[in-house]
Design a protein around this motif. Structure first.
Motif: not given
Length: 404
Positions: A103-107, A113-116, A124-129
């Motif tokens: 996800v970090a590499e491809e998105e 943004m809201i992720i579920v 883990t995606a919280g690293a990007f805010g």
């Protein structure tokens, strides 16, 4: 106090303001799942959804059991491919790597943004805010096609990390320190990370912290965007009080390597307090510590040392792209020559569904995200959690060893 978190939830729920404890429904920007929770997701869909969703972007990976170790696993992978094609779901099915790294590499992960996700560590995606929430497979099956997530707004808690870490201390150690010392404070809350240490952190280090904090029971974890951190930096530089902005301040200069001891629930302590506990297995990589920076740290140790003859050292790169870079940097060769075993990109032994499981008499030190009994195989196995540096050093010493 910054209202970034509440502001983004208000935007996503089309309201002027939200408050802790309020029930809201937020628009999902990205929905995530994998073959670990996939069987329950497909079961809960029950064939009721035939149309393409189009309401939120949906992404699945095959990472828990790839390549398939059993006939049943391979049959499900085929079912998942059919399901994804039918519903217009993006599926990474050819060994691209573990969900959170892919996800970090491809998105394009944006702040707010809201992720579920049907996984316990989508934060883990919280690293990007990004603001990511974990849900059950049943809830995911219901919400991914609706494109909205029903939730109760959690209370936020702001943690400021200040000071430069010692070289032998890693971001993973900081995460364990937070869970150990502030577990009751962060449970069920949204943890927002700020401070001068975060400014020094690489993306990989931010991901390592956000990845582990869900083990402390947080609702989500994220790094405050740079523009939201400006006031915090100014206050820290001028020596002004942070009391109105910050809930917890942690001096990272004082941190030492940490380890999670295998009890239920685990407790955390400094590595050297364990003495010289012998190990039989070491595991590194996956979603928690499978990034290139982690691999370089391990390579620094294995370049000059062989894996102890009594230890099986299993290393799983986080993605195919990371493995390719490891190959170019000759890291894979270093690992092989040192006696380590290299797994295909993905989760590796961590969920106990693939190769590398433990037996009752094993004692393992790992960079995985949980040491609950039976997590990586047998109930009787002892699992100690630590940083990539501590794990690699322990692998060559044959006993749990603190980096210095």
């Amino acid at each position: 106090m910054t209202d970034f978190f509440y502001r983004q939830l208000a935007r996503a729920s089309n309201q002027e303001k939200v408050r802790p404890g309020q029930t809201i429904s937020v628009k999902i920007d990205l929905a995530l799942a994998h073959d670990g929770t996939g069987p329950d997701i497909l079961k809960n869909c029950n064939g009721n959804y035939q149309e393409k969703p189009g309401l939120s972007r949906i992404l699945f990976t095959l990472d828990h059991s790839f390549p398939a170790p059993t006939i049943q696993a391979r049959e499900f992978q085929r079912d998942m491919s059919v399901f994804a094609k039918r519903h217009g779901i993006i599926l990474f099915k050819n060994g691209e790597g573990v969900l959170h790294q892919v996800v970090a590499e491809e998105e394009k992960l944006n702040a707010g943004m809201i992720i579920v996700g049907a996984d316990g560590h989508v934060a883990t995606a919280g690293a990007f805010g990004a603001i990511a929430f974990s849900v059950s497979a049943k809830q995911f099956a219901k919400e991914m096609f609706k494109g909205s997530h029903a939730m109760i707004v959690p209370e936020q808690i702001i943690i400021s990390l200040k000071g430069k870490m010692k070289k032998h201390v890693m971001a993973r150690d900081i995460a364990m320190h937070i869970v150990h010392n502030y577990g009751n404070d962060i449970k069920n809350k949204a943890v927002l990370l700020t401070g001068s240490t975060i400014d020094l952190f690489s993306t990989s280090e931010k991901m390592a912290v956000c990845n582990f904090l869900p083990e402390g029971g947080v609702a989500t974890a994220l790094v405050l965007p740079a523009n939201e951190r400006k006031n915090d930096r100014k206050q820290e530089e001028t020596g002004q009080s942070n009391e109105e902005q910050i809930d917890i301040v942690i001096n990272c200069e004082e941190m030492c390597p940490m380890v999670a001891v295998p009890e239920n629930p685990p407790f955390f302590t400094r590595v050297l307090t364990l003495g010289s506990k012998e190990i039989t297995v070491a595991i590194a990589g996956g979603c928690s510590s499978g990034r290139l920076e982690d691999m370089k740290v391990i390579a620094e140790i294995l370049e000059k040392n062989k894996v102890h003859p009594n230890v099986t050292f299993i290393i799983t790169p986080g993605s195919g792209k990371i493995m390719e870079l490891m190959d170019k940097l000759d890291i894979l060769s270093i690992f092989r020559k040192a006696g380590a075993i290299i797994m295909p990109p993905g989760c590796g032994p961590c969920p106990g569904k693939h190769f590398g499981v433990l037996c009752d008499t094993d004692t393992a030190i790992t960079t995985t995200i949980s040491n609950k009994p039976g997590r990586i195989g047998a109930q009787g196995a002892k699992i100690y959690l630590a940083s990539p540096r501590t794990v690699a050093l322990s692998a060559v010493k044959g006993k749990i060893t603190e980096p210095k």
